[in-house]
Motif scaffolding. Sequence first.
Motif, PDB file in Angstrom:
ATOM      1  N   LEU A  48       5.432  -0.547  -0.611  1.00 29.90           N
ATOM      2  CA  LEU A  48       6.507  -1.081  -1.129  1.00 29.90           C
ATOM      3  C   LEU A  48       6.855  -0.079  -2.322  1.00 29.90           C
ATOM      4  CD1 LEU A  48       6.274  -4.980  -1.225  1.00 29.90           C
ATOM      5  CD2 LEU A  48       7.632  -3.272   0.506  1.00 29.90           C
ATOM      6  N   ASP A  49       8.048   0.259  -2.446  1.00 30.03           N
ATOM      7  CA  ASP A  49       8.434   1.239  -3.364  1.00 30.03           C
ATOM      8  C   ASP A  49       7.397   2.624  -3.685  1.00 30.03           C
ATOM      9  OD1 ASP A  49      10.854  -0.158  -3.850  1.00 30.03           O
ATOM     10  OD2 ASP A  49       9.405  -1.549  -5.138  1.00 30.03           O
ATOM     11  N   GLY A  50       6.957   2.845  -2.250  1.00 26.89           N
ATOM     12  CA  GLY A  50       5.976   4.083  -2.349  1.00 26.89           C
ATOM     13  C   GLY A  50       4.520   3.859  -2.843  1.00 26.89           C
ATOM     14  N   VAL A  51       4.197   2.673  -3.203  1.00 28.83           N
ATOM     15  CA  VAL A  51       2.741   2.264  -3.460  1.00 28.83           C
ATOM     16  C   VAL A  51       2.146   0.832  -2.669  1.00 28.83           C
ATOM     17  CG1 VAL A  51       2.854   3.523  -5.639  1.00 28.83           C
ATOM     18  CG2 VAL A  51       3.610   1.050  -5.528  1.00 28.83           C
ATOM     19  N   SER A  52       0.947   1.111  -2.532  1.00 27.96           N
ATOM     20  CA  SER A  52       0.539  -0.249  -1.748  1.00 27.96           C
ATOM     21  C   SER A  52       0.375  -1.435  -2.795  1.00 27.96           C
ATOM     22  CB  SER A  52      -1.153   0.214  -1.354  1.00 27.96           C
ATOM     23  OG  SER A  52      -1.732   0.427  -2.265  1.00 27.96           O
ATOM     24  N   GLY A  53       0.363  -1.325  -4.232  1.00 29.03           N
ATOM     25  CA  GLY A  53       0.200  -2.557  -5.130  1.00 29.03           C
ATOM     26  C   GLY A  53       1.176  -3.592  -4.709  1.00 29.03           C
ATOM     27  N   GLY A  54       2.264  -3.036  -4.226  1.00 29.19           N
ATOM     28  CA  GLY A  54       3.440  -4.465  -4.073  1.00 29.19           C
ATOM     29  C   GLY A  54       3.031  -5.247  -3.071  1.00 29.19           C
ATOM     30  N   LEU A  55       1.927  -4.991  -2.031  1.00 35.21           N
ATOM     31  CA  LEU A  55       1.662  -5.628  -1.008  1.00 35.21           C
ATOM     32  C   LEU A  55       0.214  -6.465  -1.342  1.00 35.21           C
ATOM     33  CD1 LEU A  55       2.078  -2.844   1.777  1.00 35.21           C
ATOM     34  CD2 LEU A  55       3.316  -4.943   1.528  1.00 35.21           C
ATOM     35  N   GLY A  56      -0.446  -6.146  -2.241  1.00 36.96           N
ATOM     36  CA  GLY A  56      -1.638  -6.812  -2.844  1.00 36.96           C
ATOM     37  C   GLY A  56      -1.396  -8.278  -3.196  1.00 36.96           C
ATOM     38  N   SER A  57      -2.657  -8.658  -3.455  1.00 34.88           N
ATOM     39  CA  SER A  57      -2.708 -10.189  -3.669  1.00 34.88           C
ATOM     40  C   SER A  57      -4.066 -10.474  -4.415  1.00 34.88           C
ATOM     41  CB  SER A  57      -2.718 -11.063  -2.440  1.00 34.88           C
ATOM     42  OG  SER A  57      -3.746 -10.806  -1.570  1.00 34.88           O
ATOM     43  N   ALA A  58      -4.439 -11.528  -4.860  1.00 36.95           N
ATOM     44  CA  ALA A  58      -5.924 -11.885  -5.565  1.00 36.95           C
ATOM     45  C   ALA A  58      -7.161 -11.609  -4.369  1.00 36.95           C
ATOM     46  CB  ALA A  58      -5.679 -13.383  -6.082  1.00 36.95           C
ATOM     47  N   ALA A  59      -6.706 -11.982  -3.190  1.00 39.17           N
ATOM     48  CA  ALA A  59      -7.555 -12.045  -2.012  1.00 39.17           C
ATOM     49  C   ALA A  59      -7.951 -10.601  -1.720  1.00 39.17           C
ATOM     50  CB  ALA A  59      -7.249 -12.807  -0.790  1.00 39.17           C
ATOM     51  N   ASP A  60      -6.666  -9.815  -1.761  1.00 41.49           N
ATOM     52  CA  ASP A  60      -7.016  -8.328  -1.288  1.00 41.49           C
ATOM     53  C   ASP A  60      -7.758  -7.643  -2.413  1.00 41.49           C
ATOM     54  OD1 ASP A  60      -6.379  -5.707   0.144  1.00 41.49           O
ATOM     55  OD2 ASP A  60      -5.086  -5.317  -1.607  1.00 41.49           O
ATOM     56  N   LYS A  61      -7.404  -7.937  -3.738  1.00 44.86           N
ATOM     57  CA  LYS A  61      -8.122  -7.352  -5.011  1.00 44.86           C
ATOM     58  C   LYS A  61      -9.616  -7.851  -4.723  1.00 44.86           C
ATOM     59  CE  LYS A  61      -4.127  -6.956  -7.653  1.00 44.86           C
ATOM     60  NZ  LYS A  61      -3.379  -7.719  -9.109  1.00 44.86           N
ATOM     61  N   ARG A  62      -9.889  -8.853  -4.358  1.00 42.50           N
ATOM     62  CA  ARG A  62     -11.455  -9.384  -4.330  1.00 42.50           C
ATOM     63  C   ARG A  62     -12.058  -8.624  -3.427  1.00 42.50           C
ATOM     64  NH1 ARG A  62     -13.810 -15.389  -2.901  1.00 42.50           N
ATOM     65  NH2 ARG A  62     -15.952 -14.891  -3.278  1.00 42.50           N
ATOM     66  N   VAL A  63     -11.438  -8.381  -2.108  1.00 44.31           N
ATOM     67  CA  VAL A  63     -12.175  -7.614  -0.887  1.00 44.31           C
ATOM     68  C   VAL A  63     -12.119  -6.080  -1.305  1.00 44.31           C
ATOM     69  CG1 VAL A  63     -11.792  -6.647   1.403  1.00 44.31           C
ATOM     70  CG2 VAL A  63     -11.647  -9.267   0.760  1.00 44.31           C
ATOM     71  N   PHE A  64     -11.251  -5.568  -2.155  1.00 46.45           N
ATOM     72  CA  PHE A  64     -11.000  -4.260  -2.464  1.00 46.45           C
ATOM     73  C   PHE A  64     -12.177  -4.058  -3.313  1.00 46.45           C
ATOM     74  CE2 PHE A  64      -9.914  -1.134  -5.503  1.00 46.45           C
ATOM     75  CZ  PHE A  64      -9.293  -0.225  -5.009  1.00 46.45           C
ATOM     76  N   ALA A  65     -12.392  -4.989  -4.351  1.00 43.15           N
ATOM     77  CA  ALA A  65     -13.594  -4.512  -5.474  1.00 43.15           C
ATOM     78  C   ALA A  65     -14.817  -4.739  -4.717  1.00 43.15           C
ATOM     79  CB  ALA A  65     -13.620  -5.715  -6.566  1.00 43.15           C
ATOM     80  N   THR A  66     -15.039  -5.741  -3.789  1.00 46.14           N
ATOM     81  CA  THR A  66     -16.346  -5.710  -2.861  1.00 46.14           C
ATOM     82  C   THR A  66     -16.535  -4.420  -1.819  1.00 46.14           C
ATOM     83  OG1 THR A  66     -16.166  -8.340  -2.629  1.00 46.14           O
ATOM     84  CG2 THR A  66     -17.491  -7.307  -0.932  1.00 46.14           C
ATOM     85  N   LEU A  67     -15.834  -4.057  -1.503  1.00 46.32           N
ATOM     86  CA  LEU A  67     -15.767  -2.665  -0.741  1.00 46.32           C
ATOM     87  C   LEU A  67     -16.140  -1.813  -1.415  1.00 46.32           C
ATOM     88  CD1 LEU A  67     -12.868  -2.976   1.996  1.00 46.32           C
ATOM     89  CD2 LEU A  67     -15.093  -3.743   2.169  1.00 46.32           C
ATOM     90  N   ARG A  68     -15.633  -1.521  -2.638  1.00 45.39           N
ATOM     91  CA  ARG A  68     -16.130  -0.347  -3.378  1.00 45.39           C
ATOM     92  C   ARG A  68     -17.441  -0.558  -3.866  1.00 45.39           C
ATOM     93  NH1 ARG A  68     -11.628   2.164  -7.493  1.00 45.39           N
ATOM     94  NH2 ARG A  68     -10.432   3.413  -5.866  1.00 45.39           N
ATOM     95  N   GLU A  69     -18.000  -1.909  -4.106  1.00 48.69           N
ATOM     96  CA  GLU A  69     -19.265  -2.245  -4.502  1.00 48.69           C
ATOM     97  C   GLU A  69     -20.210  -1.795  -3.605  1.00 48.69           C
ATOM     98  OE1 GLU A  69     -21.600  -6.201  -6.391  1.00 48.69           O
ATOM     99  OE2 GLU A  69     -19.520  -6.100  -6.043  1.00 48.69           O
ATOM    100  N   LEU A  70     -19.925  -1.854  -2.339  1.00 47.45           N
ATOM    101  CA  LEU A  70     -20.748  -1.585  -1.165  1.00 47.45           C
ATOM    102  C   LEU A  70     -20.682  -0.224  -0.843  1.00 47.45           C
ATOM    103  CD1 LEU A  70     -19.903  -4.700   1.097  1.00 47.45           C
ATOM    104  CD2 LEU A  70     -21.950  -4.394  -0.141  1.00 47.45           C
ATOM    105  N   ALA A  71     -19.909   0.713  -1.157  1.00 51.90           N
ATOM    106  CA  ALA A  71     -19.652   2.050  -0.760  1.00 51.90           C
ATOM    107  C   ALA A  71     -20.373   2.962  -1.693  1.00 51.90           C
ATOM    108  CB  ALA A  71     -18.161   2.629  -0.967  1.00 51.90           C
TER     109      ALA A  71
END
Length: 243
Positions: A48-71
């Motif tokens: 949205l408006d050129g960035v993905s942040g406008g589509l984010g949510s608390a749930a998405d941020k939690r999974v995002f952090a978990t995926l980085r922690e595993l990578a």
Amino acid sequence: MIRLWPSIDPNAELSDDDLAGCYAYPDGLTAPWVRVNFVSSIDGAAALDGVSGGLGSAADKRVFATLRELAQVVLVGSGTARAENYRGARRPTRGTDVPPPIAVITSSARIDPQSRLLTDTAVPPIVLTLATAPAERRAALAAAGADVVVLPDLTPATVLAELGRRGLHRVLCEGGPTLNNSLVAADAVDELCLTVSPLLAGAGAPRIVDGPDGAIARKMELVTALHEDGVLLLRYRRVGPIG
């Protein structure tokens, strides 16, 4: 956040360890395993408006952090790194005391040495570029602390071979759509983690893949489906070609 599939107790809230278990990489990897993570609206918009942040949510941020922690490494295209104002990962990779490096693909080495990618990070970013990129840009990035790697080309095979040479097998690709398309076309995507945001974005926004045609359609199987506040968090794994 609850797990819809495979479900044990549909009302059980997932702990951080439960969530890490839902997204665990295969054991015993000896080569890069590529996991692509993206968020999309319900009508397919990747931004949205050129960035993905406008589509984010608390749930998405939690999974995002978990995926980085595993990578072991976060792979991203330079356009996305600039558009999203990337900085270094914060959380250490599980089992270590350091975060995963950000590996940026750029044919031109057009990255600002004063960007957060280099000034706000605990580990040096890996800049994957070409000999045709201006030498002064490559030198400026190296002087700013980047690990500049000159490759013969930036095809998925060459990039992943370099990551594999470094022992970075748990790869998390965060896009953008052009990089995703090159990975799909090269049949290099082992998993797709897709957050479906309950928004209608309308026409004009990019998809999670964008670029020249040429990819072979691949069948994916649903591994995990999570839900929180109307947000679906889906994990798919490659099965094989269609037909």
